[in-house]
Design a protein around this motif. Structure first.
Motif, PDB file in Angstrom:
ATOM      1  N   PHE A   1       9.925   2.056  13.157  1.00 33.01           N
ATOM      2  CA  PHE A   1      10.193   2.837  14.394  1.00 33.01           C
ATOM      3  C   PHE A   1       9.046   2.730  15.235  1.00 33.01           C
ATOM      4  CE2 PHE A   1      10.959   6.297  17.076  1.00 33.01           C
ATOM      5  CZ  PHE A   1      12.245   6.289  17.578  1.00 33.01           C
ATOM      6  N   VAL A   2       7.919   3.477  14.775  1.00 31.39           N
ATOM      7  CA  VAL A   2       6.577   3.591  15.499  1.00 31.39           C
ATOM      8  C   VAL A   2       6.032   2.264  16.197  1.00 31.39           C
ATOM      9  CG1 VAL A   2       6.098   5.745  14.330  1.00 31.39           C
ATOM     10  CG2 VAL A   2       4.946   3.715  13.750  1.00 31.39           C
ATOM     11  N   ALA A   3       6.433   1.217  15.266  1.00 31.60           N
ATOM     12  CA  ALA A   3       5.933  -0.192  15.905  1.00 31.60           C
ATOM     13  C   ALA A   3       6.946  -0.634  17.269  1.00 31.60           C
ATOM     14  CB  ALA A   3       6.152  -1.288  14.880  1.00 31.60           C
ATOM     15  N   ARG A   4       8.122  -0.220  16.903  1.00 34.52           N
ATOM     16  CA  ARG A   4       9.276  -0.465  18.106  1.00 34.52           C
ATOM     17  C   ARG A   4       8.807   0.630  19.272  1.00 34.52           C
ATOM     18  NH1 ARG A   4      14.916   1.320  18.411  1.00 34.52           N
ATOM     19  NH2 ARG A   4      14.453   1.883  16.304  1.00 34.52           N
TER      20      ARG A   4
ATOM     21  N   SER B   1      -0.398   5.926   5.590  1.00 29.91           N
ATOM     22  CA  SER B   1      -0.472   4.436   5.819  1.00 29.91           C
ATOM     23  C   SER B   1      -0.015   3.648   7.041  1.00 29.91           C
ATOM     24  CB  SER B   1       0.160   3.844   4.267  1.00 29.91           C
ATOM     25  OG  SER B   1       1.685   4.334   4.536  1.00 29.91           O
ATOM     26  N   ASN B   2       0.623   4.419   7.690  1.00 22.68           N
ATOM     27  CA  ASN B   2       1.411   3.842   8.741  1.00 22.68           C
ATOM     28  C   ASN B   2       0.356   3.993  10.086  1.00 22.68           C
ATOM     29  OD1 ASN B   2       3.768   3.303   7.649  1.00 22.68           O
ATOM     30  ND2 ASN B   2       4.803   4.902   7.883  1.00 22.68           N
ATOM     31  N   VAL B   3      -0.641   4.618   9.799  1.00 23.78           N
ATOM     32  CA  VAL B   3      -1.521   4.938  11.172  1.00 23.78           C
ATOM     33  C   VAL B   3      -2.273   3.561  11.491  1.00 23.78           C
ATOM     34  CG1 VAL B   3      -3.463   5.983  12.050  1.00 23.78           C
ATOM     35  CG2 VAL B   3      -1.882   7.344  10.795  1.00 23.78           C
ATOM     36  N   ALA B   4      -3.059   2.887  10.449  1.00 23.06           N
ATOM     37  CA  ALA B   4      -3.819   1.880  10.831  1.00 23.06           C
ATOM     38  C   ALA B   4      -3.031   0.641  11.394  1.00 23.06           C
ATOM     39  CB  ALA B   4      -4.478   1.301   9.417  1.00 23.06           C
ATOM     40  N   PRO B   5      -1.910   0.249  10.624  1.00 23.89           N
ATOM     41  CA  PRO B   5      -0.936  -0.732  11.490  1.00 23.89           C
ATOM     42  C   PRO B   5      -0.474  -0.295  13.052  1.00 23.89           C
ATOM     43  CG  PRO B   5      -0.086  -0.358   9.229  1.00 23.89           C
ATOM     44  CD  PRO B   5      -1.090   0.895   9.638  1.00 23.89           C
ATOM     45  N   LEU B   6      -0.282   0.695  13.148  1.00 19.88           N
ATOM     46  CA  LEU B   6       0.146   1.093  14.572  1.00 19.88           C
ATOM     47  C   LEU B   6      -1.168   1.120  15.405  1.00 19.88           C
ATOM     48  CD1 LEU B   6       1.833   2.449  16.593  1.00 19.88           C
ATOM     49  CD2 LEU B   6       1.310   4.715  15.808  1.00 19.88           C
ATOM     50  N   GLN B   7      -2.302   1.611  14.934  1.00 22.12           N
ATOM     51  CA  GLN B   7      -3.525   1.396  15.702  1.00 22.12           C
ATOM     52  C   GLN B   7      -3.786  -0.155  16.100  1.00 22.12           C
ATOM     53  OE1 GLN B   7      -6.095   3.511  13.038  1.00 22.12           O
ATOM     54  NE2 GLN B   7      -6.683   4.718  14.594  1.00 22.12           N
ATOM     55  N   ALA B   8      -3.646  -0.885  15.084  1.00 26.30           N
ATOM     56  CA  ALA B   8      -3.861  -2.297  15.273  1.00 26.30           C
ATOM     57  C   ALA B   8      -2.706  -2.989  16.405  1.00 26.30           C
ATOM     58  CB  ALA B   8      -3.832  -3.181  13.957  1.00 26.30           C
TER      59      ALA B   8
ATOM     60  N   LEU C   1      -1.229  -1.147  18.865  1.00 23.93           N
ATOM     61  CA  LEU C   1      -1.587  -0.757  20.029  1.00 23.93           C
ATOM     62  C   LEU C   1      -2.828  -1.481  20.718  1.00 23.93           C
ATOM     63  CD1 LEU C   1      -1.234   3.095  19.507  1.00 23.93           C
ATOM     64  CD2 LEU C   1       0.306   1.452  20.843  1.00 23.93           C
ATOM     65  N   LYS C   2      -3.945  -2.032  19.921  1.00 26.79           N
ATOM     66  CA  LYS C   2      -4.778  -2.510  20.507  1.00 26.79           C
ATOM     67  C   LYS C   2      -4.490  -3.990  20.978  1.00 26.79           C
ATOM     68  CE  LYS C   2      -8.285  -0.018  17.584  1.00 26.79           C
ATOM     69  NZ  LYS C   2      -9.341  -0.486  16.540  1.00 26.79           N
ATOM     70  N   LYS C   3      -3.626  -4.512  20.085  1.00 33.90           N
ATOM     71  CA  LYS C   3      -3.206  -5.740  20.332  1.00 33.90           C
ATOM     72  C   LYS C   3      -2.310  -5.774  21.819  1.00 33.90           C
ATOM     73  CE  LYS C   3      -1.427  -9.769  17.855  1.00 33.90           C
ATOM     74  NZ  LYS C   3      -0.805 -10.403  16.618  1.00 33.90           N
ATOM     75  N   LEU C   4      -1.736  -4.704  22.141  1.00 34.77           N
ATOM     76  CA  LEU C   4      -0.839  -4.515  23.181  1.00 34.77           C
ATOM     77  C   LEU C   4      -1.720  -4.135  24.381  1.00 34.77           C
ATOM     78  CD1 LEU C   4       2.274  -2.458  21.530  1.00 34.77           C
ATOM     79  CD2 LEU C   4       2.242  -4.795  22.641  1.00 34.77           C
ATOM     80  N   GLY C   5      -3.085  -3.783  24.235  1.00 36.15           N
ATOM     81  CA  GLY C   5      -3.873  -3.364  25.299  1.00 36.15           C
ATOM     82  C   GLY C   5      -3.968  -2.092  25.631  1.00 36.15           C
ATOM     83  N   ALA C   6      -3.734  -1.291  24.780  1.00 36.68           N
ATOM     84  CA  ALA C   6      -4.141   0.142  24.675  1.00 36.68           C
ATOM     85  C   ALA C   6      -5.248   0.675  25.316  1.00 36.68           C
ATOM     86  CB  ALA C   6      -3.224   0.996  23.721  1.00 36.68           C
ATOM     87  N   SER C   7      -5.576   1.171  26.336  1.00 35.48           N
ATOM     88  CA  SER C   7      -7.101   1.471  26.812  1.00 35.48           C
ATOM     89  C   SER C   7      -7.608   2.609  25.951  1.00 35.48           C
ATOM     90  CB  SER C   7      -7.059   1.751  28.087  1.00 35.48           C
ATOM     91  OG  SER C   7      -6.278   3.080  28.382  1.00 35.48           O
TER      92      SER C   7
END
Length: 334
Positions: A253-256, A279-286, A288-294
């Motif tokens: 859900f958070v990935a979507r 455990s879901n925090v690091a994948p979400l951060q990764a 978001l970085k890939k998506l270009g979050a500033s």
């Protein structure tokens, strides 16, 4: 108040690192509840008051009706909500934790704003999955005067939320929208002219109904060891399927949510979501970085023995953030 970075700076300064019981400094629910005051304002609560093993007044949190009436009493006493109820079986969330999320978001908005929390109706928040209870808009409006839009895919939940809003004459400050496509979060919901200073979300935690039931049974089995004769409910806080689980669980859900946020990047200052599983925090951060979050922030929270956190992100550059604050936070109320 210091602005939050990777953790809530205000909370960190106000409590020891190992103190799990203390909430955000502005949270109205720190310390023990004043049951005489709650009972004076909500006499119906007396039916559910019990004495805990220490001889102190409490309520039976294993009883869904007790939790519902207790929430009603808290909302009335602390937030001025005279009329509140939810349909049977819908999520009845613990209010202190919900309030903590909002206070953390207020600190986040203060970042870059001379550590001053923006208040009033110029601030617009989007509550993704507001549910039948409408808790976040009710608390956020009372505490900070923000305007809210609550969204949900469930028409029954929205009807309940609308009844609460109307009964308390909050229609000018809280709007409600139905997401027409349950496969989407922002797509099809946000309109071209929408601008939200913050979005918030309490995502489904489990990956299936069976997993949700199993988790609840495990929790109550542990509590049941204290009293083998006690018949415990499946869900003391209730919850419909869409509130409790989705395919892939919280991680999916958070990935979507992150993916869809990219498409409306210029319409929102800060996106955010609760993340219950660390455990879901690091994948979400990764992602978001890939998506270009500033900018990405992880703000830790604690309620009793429960640890949680929310993740917030923006796609706006520092210059765009400054322009946003000047343009939107100084706009006329409406």
């Amino acid at each position: 108040m210091p602005a939050p970075k990777s953790t809530n700076a205000a909370s960190r300064a106000a409590k020891p690192a190992n103190d799990k019981a203390i909430l955000h400094p502005r949270n109205r629910h720190t310390g023990r509840y004043d049951f005489p005051a709650l009972l004076a304002g909500s006499p119906e609560l007396s039916e559910f008051v019990i004495l805990n093993p220490y001889g102190k007044q409490s309520i039976d949190f294993a009883n869904p009706n007790a939790v519902r009436v207790f929430n009603r009493a808290l909302l009335k006493r602390f937030y001025g909500i005279a009329h509140w109820d939810i349909p049977p079986g819908y999520l009845c969330p613990p209010i202190p934790g919900r309030a903590d999320y909002l206070h953390g978001l207020a600190d986040l908005l203060a970042d870059g704003n001379a550590d001053k929390i923006p208040r009033g109706s110029a601030i617009h928040a989007l509550d993704v999955g507001t549910g039948a209870n409408c808790i976040y808009p009710l608390i956020g409006l009372h505490e900070y005067g923000w305007c809210f839009t609550g969204s949900d895919i469930d028409p029954i939940a929205l009807a309940s939320a609308r009844t609460i809003v109307t009964a308390n004459k909050l229609d000018k400050s809280i709007a409600l929208r139905q997401q027409p496509d349950p496969r989407h979060i922002f797509e099809g919901l946000l309109q071209a002219g929408d601008r939200f200073d913050i979005t918030l979300c309490n995502p489904p935690f489990h990956a299936s109904q069976a997993e949700a039931n199993s988790g609840s049974q495990r929790k109550w089995r542990n509590l049941g060891k204290l009293d083998p004769k006690r018949k415990l409910p499946a869900l003391n806080f209730g919850g419909q399927a869409a509130e409790l689980w989705c395919e892939g669980g919280e991680a999916a859900f958070v990935a979507r949510l992150a993916d869809e946020s990219r498409a409306v990047a210029q319409q929102v200052y800060w996106f955010s979501t609760l993340v219950s599983k660390a455990s879901n925090v690091a994948p979400l951060q990764a992602k978001l970085k890939k998506l270009g979050a500033s900018a990405i922030r992880v703000i830790e929270m604690a309620q009793g023995q429960k640890r949680s956190r929310f993740v917030a992100w923006t796609f706006l550059s520092e210059e765009q953030q400054s322009e946003w604050r000047t343009t939107h936070w100084n706009r006329q109320p409406g």
